[in-house]
Design a protein around this motif. Structure first.
Motif, short mmCIF file in Angstrom:
data_model
loop_
_atom_site.label_atom_id
_atom_site.label_comp_id
_atom_site.label_asym_id
_atom_site.label_seq_id
_atom_site.Cartn_x
_atom_site.Cartn_y
_atom_site.Cartn_z
N VAL A 50 3.66 0.15 22.85
CA VAL A 50 2.97 1.08 23.75
C VAL A 50 3.90 2.23 24.11
CG1 VAL A 50 1.97 1.33 26.05
CG2 VAL A 50 1.33 -0.62 24.62
N GLU A 51 5.16 1.94 24.42
CA GLU A 51 6.11 3.01 24.75
C GLU A 51 6.26 3.98 23.58
OE1 GLU A 51 7.61 3.93 27.57
OE2 GLU A 51 6.50 2.33 28.57
N HIS A 52 6.32 3.46 22.38
CA HIS A 52 6.41 4.31 21.19
C HIS A 52 5.17 5.21 21.09
CE1 HIS A 52 7.40 5.49 17.08
NE2 HIS A 52 6.14 5.28 16.79
N ARG A 53 4.00 4.64 21.30
CA ARG A 53 2.77 5.43 21.20
C ARG A 53 2.67 6.47 22.32
NH1 ARG A 53 -2.12 2.10 18.56
NH2 ARG A 53 -0.98 1.45 16.71
N ARG A 69 5.31 7.90 23.75
CA ARG A 69 6.34 8.90 23.40
C ARG A 69 5.80 9.92 22.40
NH1 ARG A 69 10.06 5.68 21.23
NH2 ARG A 69 10.49 4.83 23.27
N TYR A 70 4.99 9.46 21.45
CA TYR A 70 4.48 10.36 20.41
C TYR A 70 3.03 10.77 20.65
CZ TYR A 70 8.86 9.37 18.23
OH TYR A 70 10.21 9.27 18.00
N ASN A 71 2.59 10.65 21.91
CA ASN A 71 1.28 11.12 22.35
C ASN A 71 0.10 10.49 21.60
OD1 ASN A 71 2.35 12.87 24.35
ND2 ASN A 71 2.85 14.33 22.73
N HIS A 72 0.26 9.26 21.18
CA HIS A 72 -0.85 8.56 20.53
C HIS A 72 -1.71 7.81 21.54
CE1 HIS A 72 0.72 9.53 16.63
NE2 HIS A 72 1.89 9.01 16.94
N VAL A 73 -1.20 7.69 22.76
CA VAL A 73 -1.91 6.94 23.79
C VAL A 73 -1.52 7.50 25.16
CG1 VAL A 73 -0.19 5.12 24.01
CG2 VAL A 73 -2.55 4.60 24.53
N SER A 74 -2.41 7.38 26.12
CA SER A 74 -2.19 7.89 27.47
C SER A 74 -1.07 7.14 28.18
CB SER A 74 -3.48 7.75 28.28
OG SER A 74 -3.24 7.99 29.64
N VAL A 75 -0.32 7.85 28.99
CA VAL A 75 0.78 7.26 29.75
C VAL A 75 0.26 6.21 30.73
CG1 VAL A 75 0.82 8.96 31.61
CG2 VAL A 75 2.94 7.83 30.90
N GLU A 76 -1.02 6.24 31.06
CA GLU A 76 -1.60 5.25 31.98
C GLU A 76 -1.44 3.82 31.46
OE1 GLU A 76 -5.67 6.43 32.41
OE2 GLU A 76 -5.11 8.41 33.14
N TRP A 77 -1.38 3.67 30.15
CA TRP A 77 -1.26 2.33 29.57
C TRP A 77 0.11 1.70 29.84
CZ3 TRP A 77 -5.29 -0.39 28.70
CH2 TRP A 77 -6.47 0.21 28.27
N TYR A 93 -3.86 -2.90 26.87
CA TYR A 93 -4.02 -1.97 25.77
C TYR A 93 -3.97 -2.70 24.42
CZ TYR A 93 -3.02 1.72 22.43
OH TYR A 93 -3.06 2.54 21.33
N ILE A 94 -2.99 -3.59 24.26
CA ILE A 94 -2.86 -4.34 23.01
C ILE A 94 -4.12 -5.15 22.75
CG2 ILE A 94 -1.55 -6.15 21.82
CD1 ILE A 94 0.00 -3.51 22.23
N SER A 127 -2.70 -7.70 13.98
CA SER A 127 -1.26 -7.83 13.74
C SER A 127 -0.85 -7.05 12.51
CB SER A 127 -0.88 -9.30 13.58
OG SER A 127 -1.11 -9.99 14.78
N LYS A 128 -1.66 -7.08 11.47
CA LYS A 128 -1.35 -6.34 10.25
C LYS A 128 -1.50 -4.83 10.49
CE LYS A 128 -2.69 -10.07 7.20
NZ LYS A 128 -3.68 -10.58 6.26
N ARG A 129 -2.51 -4.45 11.27
CA ARG A 129 -2.79 -3.04 11.55
C ARG A 129 -1.73 -2.41 12.43
NH1 ARG A 129 -7.73 -4.24 13.48
NH2 ARG A 129 -7.17 -3.66 15.59
N LEU A 130 -1.29 -3.14 13.42
CA LEU A 130 -0.37 -2.57 14.42
C LEU A 130 1.05 -2.62 13.91
CD1 LEU A 130 -1.94 -4.24 17.58
CD2 LEU A 130 -2.35 -1.95 16.71
#
Length: 130
Positions: A85-88, A90-98, A105-106, A127-130
């Protein structure tokens, strides 16, 4: 107590999540554990129970102290989920609210049909997708 919980819930993780740590706080106090034990109908000695599940004498107990292998697996899963989640974020793939609720979220990514539960098949596909 472990046998008691397994007979009521089928496994210790389900007992922990559905009855003991319903707020997902990761640990519970003696008062909370004893309250739940009595509500569920546990007839054993609560002092003995507490000494058995608070081995580190921290005043709290956790799934790891009740079921070490499951507690460790969930802790590792959670740590990896938080990192993802932190990675996402950081790269604006997900809202900081998560950041406040990374595991929700997971699981939202895994719960393909929005049924508020995840099947083993969904878990493995995610698991394979993420």
């Amino acid at each position: 107590f472990r046998d008691f919980l397994q007979s009521k819930f089928g496994n210790l993780v389900r007992a922990w999540r559905r009855a003991i740590d319903v707020n997902s706080d990761i640990s519970v106090t003696k008062a909370r554990l004893c309250q739940v034990a009595r509500q569920l109908g546990f007839r054993g000695d609560l002092r003995t129970l507490w000494r058995a599940v608070d081995r580190d004498e921290s005043g709290y107990t956790s799934l790891e102290e009740i079921d070490f292998p499951s507690g460790q697996a969930i802790a590792q899963f959670r740590a990896e989920g938080v990192e993802m989640v932190e990675h996402r974020i950081r790269y604006n793939h997900v809202s900081v609210e998560w950041r406040q609720k990374p595991m929700q979220y997971i699981f939202s990514l895994m719960d393909e049909k929005n049924l508020r539960k995840v099947t083993m098949a969904e878990f493995f596909r995610a698991s394979k997708r993420l």
